[in-house]
Design a protein around this motif. Structure first.
Motif, PDB file in Angstrom:
ATOM      1  N   THR A 174       0.827  -0.722  -0.521  1.00 59.87           N
ATOM      2  CA  THR A 174      -0.030   0.311   0.370  1.00 59.87           C
ATOM      3  C   THR A 174       1.002   1.390  -0.299  1.00 59.87           C
ATOM      4  O   THR A 174       0.592   2.220   0.423  1.00 59.87           O
ATOM      5  CB  THR A 174      -0.840  -0.130   1.145  1.00 59.87           C
ATOM      6  N   CYS A 176       4.063   3.587  -1.844  1.00 56.84           N
ATOM      7  CA  CYS A 176       3.552   4.818  -2.764  1.00 56.84           C
ATOM      8  C   CYS A 176       3.322   4.058  -4.603  1.00 56.84           C
ATOM      9  O   CYS A 176       2.619   4.384  -5.895  1.00 56.84           O
ATOM     10  CB  CYS A 176       4.684   5.505  -3.051  1.00 56.84           C
ATOM     11  N   ILE A 179      -0.168   3.336  -5.153  1.00 57.71           N
ATOM     12  CA  ILE A 179      -0.846   4.304  -4.734  1.00 57.71           C
ATOM     13  C   ILE A 179      -1.091   5.024  -6.270  1.00 57.71           C
ATOM     14  O   ILE A 179      -1.322   5.465  -7.065  1.00 57.71           O
ATOM     15  CB  ILE A 179      -0.854   5.210  -3.784  1.00 57.71           C
ATOM     16  N   ALA A 183      -4.416   5.652  -7.998  1.00 56.19           N
ATOM     17  CA  ALA A 183      -4.460   6.392  -8.450  1.00 56.19           C
ATOM     18  C   ALA A 183      -5.215   6.819  -9.856  1.00 56.19           C
ATOM     19  O   ALA A 183      -6.821   7.949  -9.628  1.00 56.19           O
ATOM     20  CB  ALA A 183      -3.575   7.605  -8.248  1.00 56.19           C
ATOM     21  N   SER A 205      -5.301  -2.479   2.517  1.00 55.26           N
ATOM     22  CA  SER A 205      -5.435  -2.267   1.700  1.00 55.26           C
ATOM     23  C   SER A 205      -6.879  -1.020   1.309  1.00 55.26           C
ATOM     24  O   SER A 205      -7.633  -0.226   0.916  1.00 55.26           O
ATOM     25  CB  SER A 205      -6.026  -2.850   0.676  1.00 55.26           C
ATOM     26  N   THR A 208      -6.753   1.852   2.740  1.00 55.55           N
ATOM     27  CA  THR A 208      -6.046   3.341   1.942  1.00 55.55           C
ATOM     28  C   THR A 208      -6.852   3.942   0.969  1.00 55.55           C
ATOM     29  O   THR A 208      -7.185   5.089   0.594  1.00 55.55           O
ATOM     30  CB  THR A 208      -4.543   2.361   1.223  1.00 55.55           C
ATOM     31  N   MET A 212      -8.681   7.918  -0.856  1.00 49.56           N
ATOM     32  CA  MET A 212      -8.440   8.094  -2.202  1.00 49.56           C
ATOM     33  C   MET A 212      -9.639   8.265  -2.862  1.00 49.56           C
ATOM     34  O   MET A 212      -9.925   8.337  -4.210  1.00 49.56           O
ATOM     35  CB  MET A 212      -7.377   7.012  -2.798  1.00 49.56           C
TER      36      MET A 212
END
Length: 288
Positions: A174, A176, A179, A183, A205, A208, A212
């Motif tokens: 999880t 960078c 992400i 994203a 997960s 996170t 987002m």
């Protein structure tokens, strides 16, 4: 539509799902691209034979300090948020730690003595392979020793464009790289297993993705193992189960030989198609 296939940890079946969904859509005539964003260990191409159509390096600008022009004022060190510039003004020592540099250019902006120029440092490569007339695989791969694969992943996703269905095989975890991959996705499929370890990583997960604002569904791989805690958690969080793949020796055997399960066990193709149609119906943008 971009669909990311992700998992909280490695080895849960993320690549199994990515490659079989890609193959199934290929067999049903869809225009689809598979982006292998697991840039540290890309292996989607083990399952397919493709023709290399394009390959390019992903570079990062790294500062080069001219010690003749440098006054050792320390402004570049002060502006660097990543501690990539080491300086000892009394001894007139200044060095760039390239592994820590993120290429943001703040040090160049800070220097008013024209003591900093930049050079290109290779981070990795993006390679594009044609599989059929309407399908392709884009592989992101970082060089050995590179600190972060994020820039290479970002370049691979950009290369994919926006046409058709784009499947993003996400890096595990999880952090960078995960992400950066999810994203850009319209929907995230999280692959997990019904074990305490799978549940623990799944929770990370899911939390996170909540931050987002991403919608997700779950595929439970190796169903039949472990316990029912994961089902209780998903029911509590109101997260849909998209598919269950049983702990099956035949499936494991095909996968271990680098074979597409949906090719040798075509009865799985309707399940992948049903899953896709369900996602598109509820969360698709109809752009494919």
């Amino acid at each position: 539509m971009k669909i990311a296939i992700a998992s909280g940890k490695g080895g849960t079946g993320k690549t199994l799902v990515s490659t079989n969904l890609f193959y199934t859509l290929q067999q049903h005539g869809y225009r689809v691209k598979l982006i292998d964003c697991d840039a540290e260990e890309p292996n989607d191409l083990i399952f397919f034979k493709g023709i290399l159509s394009k390959s390019f390096c992903v570079n990062q600008k790294v500062p080069v300090i001219n010690e003749i022009n440098c006054t050792y004022c320390g402004k570049c060190h002060e502006y660097c948020n990543y501690n990539a510039i080491f300086i000892l003004p009394p001894s007139k020592v200044i060095k760039v730690i390239e592994d820590l540099c993120h290429g943001c250019g703040a040090c160049s902006a800070a220097c008013i003595y024209s003591a900093i120029t930049e050079k290109d440092v290779s981070l990795g490569t993006v390679s594009c392979f044609g599989i059929t007339e309407k399908t392709s695989i884009i592989e992101a791969k970082i060089n050995v020793g590179i600190f972060s694969p994020v820039s290479v992943i970002k370049a691979a996703i950009k290369e994919a464009g926006n046409e058709g269905i784009i499947i993003l095989d996400s890096p595990p975890g999880t952090s960078c790289p995960f992400i950066q991959t999810v994203a850009t996705a319209d929907y995230v499929i999280l692959v997990t297993e019904p074990t305490p370890f799978g549940l623990s990583d799944l929770k990370q997960s899911v939390e996170t993705l909540k931050t987002m604002g991403k919608t997700c569904g779950i595929i439970i791989n190796r169903a039949g193992l472990g316990n029912n805690d994961i089902y209780s958690y998903l029911n509590q969080e109101n997260i849909p189960i998209l598919m269950e793949i049983p702990f099956d020796k035949t499936i494991a055997s095909h996968y271990s030989k680098g074979e597409i399960v949906a090719k040798y066990m075509p009865e799985w193709q309707p399940q992948f198609m049903s899953m896709l149609n369900s996602i598109v119906e509820k969360d698709g943008n109809c752009s494919y």
